[in-house]
Design an enzyme around this catalytic site. Structure first.
Site, PDB file in Angstrom:
ATOM      1  N   GLU A 191      35.074   6.165  13.399  1.00 24.08           N
ATOM      2  CA  GLU A 191      35.405   7.436  14.049  1.00 24.08           C
ATOM      3  C   GLU A 191      36.539   7.579  14.813  1.00 24.08           C
ATOM      4  OE1 GLU A 191      33.121  10.337  15.070  1.00 24.08           O
ATOM      5  OE2 GLU A 191      31.708   9.979  13.182  1.00 24.08           O
ATOM      6  N   HIS A 209      29.659   6.917   6.464  1.00 24.16           N
ATOM      7  CA  HIS A 209      31.005   6.627   6.811  1.00 24.16           C
ATOM      8  C   HIS A 209      31.601   5.747   5.767  1.00 24.16           C
ATOM      9  CE1 HIS A 209      29.825   8.528  10.664  1.00 24.16           C
ATOM     10  NE2 HIS A 209      31.174   8.462  11.132  1.00 24.16           N
ATOM     11  N   CYS A 255      25.565   4.241   4.320  1.00 22.87           N
ATOM     12  CA  CYS A 255      25.953   4.946   5.557  1.00 22.87           C
ATOM     13  C   CYS A 255      27.160   5.766   5.134  1.00 22.87           C
ATOM     14  CB  CYS A 255      26.724   3.915   6.624  1.00 22.87           C
ATOM     15  SG  CYS A 255      27.185   4.886   8.080  1.00 22.87           S
ATOM     16  N   ASP A 297      24.369  15.844   9.707  1.00 21.28           N
ATOM     17  CA  ASP A 297      24.642  14.391   9.937  1.00 21.28           C
ATOM     18  C   ASP A 297      24.747  14.227  11.368  1.00 21.28           C
ATOM     19  OD1 ASP A 297      25.523  11.846   9.161  1.00 21.28           O
ATOM     20  OD2 ASP A 297      27.609  12.117   9.899  1.00 21.28           O
ATOM     21  N   SER A 298      24.666  12.962  11.842  1.00 18.85           N
ATOM     22  CA  SER A 298      24.944  12.715  13.440  1.00 18.85           C
ATOM     23  C   SER A 298      26.232  12.891  13.964  1.00 18.85           C
ATOM     24  CB  SER A 298      24.427  11.116  13.588  1.00 18.85           C
ATOM     25  OG  SER A 298      25.268  10.297  12.565  1.00 18.85           O
ATOM     26  N   CYS A 347      22.730  11.935   6.639  1.00 19.04           N
ATOM     27  CA  CYS A 347      22.867  10.582   7.525  1.00 19.04           C
ATOM     28  C   CYS A 347      21.721   9.801   6.810  1.00 19.04           C
ATOM     29  CB  CYS A 347      22.387  11.322   8.781  1.00 19.04           C
ATOM     30  SG  CYS A 347      22.469   9.891  10.195  1.00 19.04           S
TER      31      CYS A 347
HETATM   32  N1  DGL Z   1      25.917   9.021   9.731  1.00 16.41           N
HETATM   33  C1  DGL Z   1      24.998   7.622   9.985  1.00 16.41           C
HETATM   34  C2  DGL Z   1      24.380   7.239   8.716  1.00 16.41           C
HETATM   35  O1  DGL Z   1      24.653   7.673   7.863  1.00 16.41           O
HETATM   36  C3  DGL Z   1      26.190   6.899  10.743  1.00 16.41           C
HETATM   37  C4  DGL Z   1      26.594   7.267  11.997  1.00 16.41           C
HETATM   38  C5  DGL Z   1      25.587   6.828  12.948  1.00 16.41           C
HETATM   39  O2  DGL Z   1      25.175   5.749  13.237  1.00 16.41           O
HETATM   40  O3  DGL Z   1      25.251   7.992  13.542  1.00 16.41           O
HETATM   41  O4  DGL Z   1      23.658   6.144   8.971  1.00 16.41           O
END
Ligand code: DGL
Length: 270
Positions: free
Chosen positions: A162, A196, A194, A7-8, A70
């Site tokens: 976050e 999050h 997403c 993930d990012s 992600c």
């Molecule tokens: N993990 C990213 C997603 O699922 C969201 C966070 C980001 O923007 O890096 O889209």
């Protein structure tokens, strides 16, 4: 034997939790590209380059199979990676397809032509990059006809989550749901596209109303991974230990992750 989860940043921990509960004997290597997060505001080339680099790091850690937990990477980079970059002995899978299969009531890998399905009005909540990619609509069009999708880019929401600012996050969810409802007054289903957003699922449900079915990914991805590994046991790579890696500052990321998941998590440098 290990499977990589990318993930990012920290959002993919919601997916990691679900896959490790579903497959307790499989070691998982989690990689958060915290140094370059958020991805949701980057352009597609940038997301592609960063996602390839992170995937290579997970291959080096003994993970032949990497899950892009992600949505932004799955939407903006996965197809290009699969078409021209992933070697024959490795696999990279994303998080959109399991969700769309659930929405369109399909079994895994059912590649029959698109057909009419029960839902006709679907709201998609995602990052700006995911919305821009239109990957959700593309994957859906392979499986269903006559589904109207209205996408809402939820600017600011990932940052608020976050940072642990849940008051701001709740206000943003409610205003993004209001904006969506002005475009589509009565969605039947809502996709939290997403990693999050599951942390705000109750607020989404409350703002959307009880008649809207809210889909989030973690458990759907876990089921689909279990199914995939049942059919491809050879794709569990050579790594044998679970670990958490980050491109960011390990101490800071560990503290944030512990707060995020409400249990102690120790990250090491990637
Ligand atoms: N993990 C990213 C997603 O699922 C969201 C966070 C980001 O923007 O890096 O889209």
């Amino acid at each position: 034997m290990a499977v990589g989860v990318f993930d990012s940043g920290l959002g993919g921990l919601t997916v990691l939790d679900a896959v490790s509960k579903r497959l307790p004997d499989v070691p998982f290597v989690y990689l958060g590209d915290n140094k370059h997060a958020p991805y949701g505001v980057r352009d597609a080339d940038d997301v592609y380059t960063l996602t390839c680099a992170a995937t290579e790091r997970l291959w080096d850690a003994g993970c032949d199979l990497v899950i892009l937990a992600c949505n932004t990477a799955s939407a903006a980079a996965l197809r290009r990676m699969q078409e021209s970059w992933v070697p024959r002995d490795k696999r990279v899978l994303g998080v959109f397809v399991p969700l769309i299969e659930a929405l369109t009531e399909r079994q895994w890998g059912d590649n029959s032509p698109p057909r009419e399905v029960a839902v006709q009005h679907v709201a998609l909540f995602a990052t700006p990059a995911t919305v821009r990619s239109r990957a959700f609509q593309r994957e859906l069009s392979f499986r269903a006809i006559g589904v109207d999708v209205e996408a809402q880019a939820c600017g600011g929401l990932v940052d608020a989550i976050e940072e642990g600012d849940m008051i701001l996050a709740e206000a943003l969810v409610r205003s993004h749901v209001d904006a969506l409802k002005r475009k589509m007054p009565t969605p039947q289903a809502a996709i939290l596209g997403c990693t999050h957003y599951p942390l705000m699922q109750e607020v989404f449900q409350d703002a959307l109303g009880p008649e809207v079915a809210v889909y989030s990914q973690a458990n759907l991805v876990a089921e689909s991974l279990a199914d995939y590994l049942g059919r491809h046991p050879d794709m569990i790579g050579t790594g044998d230990a679970s670990m958490f890696l980050t491109t960011g500052d390990p101490k800071r990321v560990s503290d944030h992750a512990t707060h995020f998941l409400r249990r102690r998590i120790q990250f090491d440098a990637a």
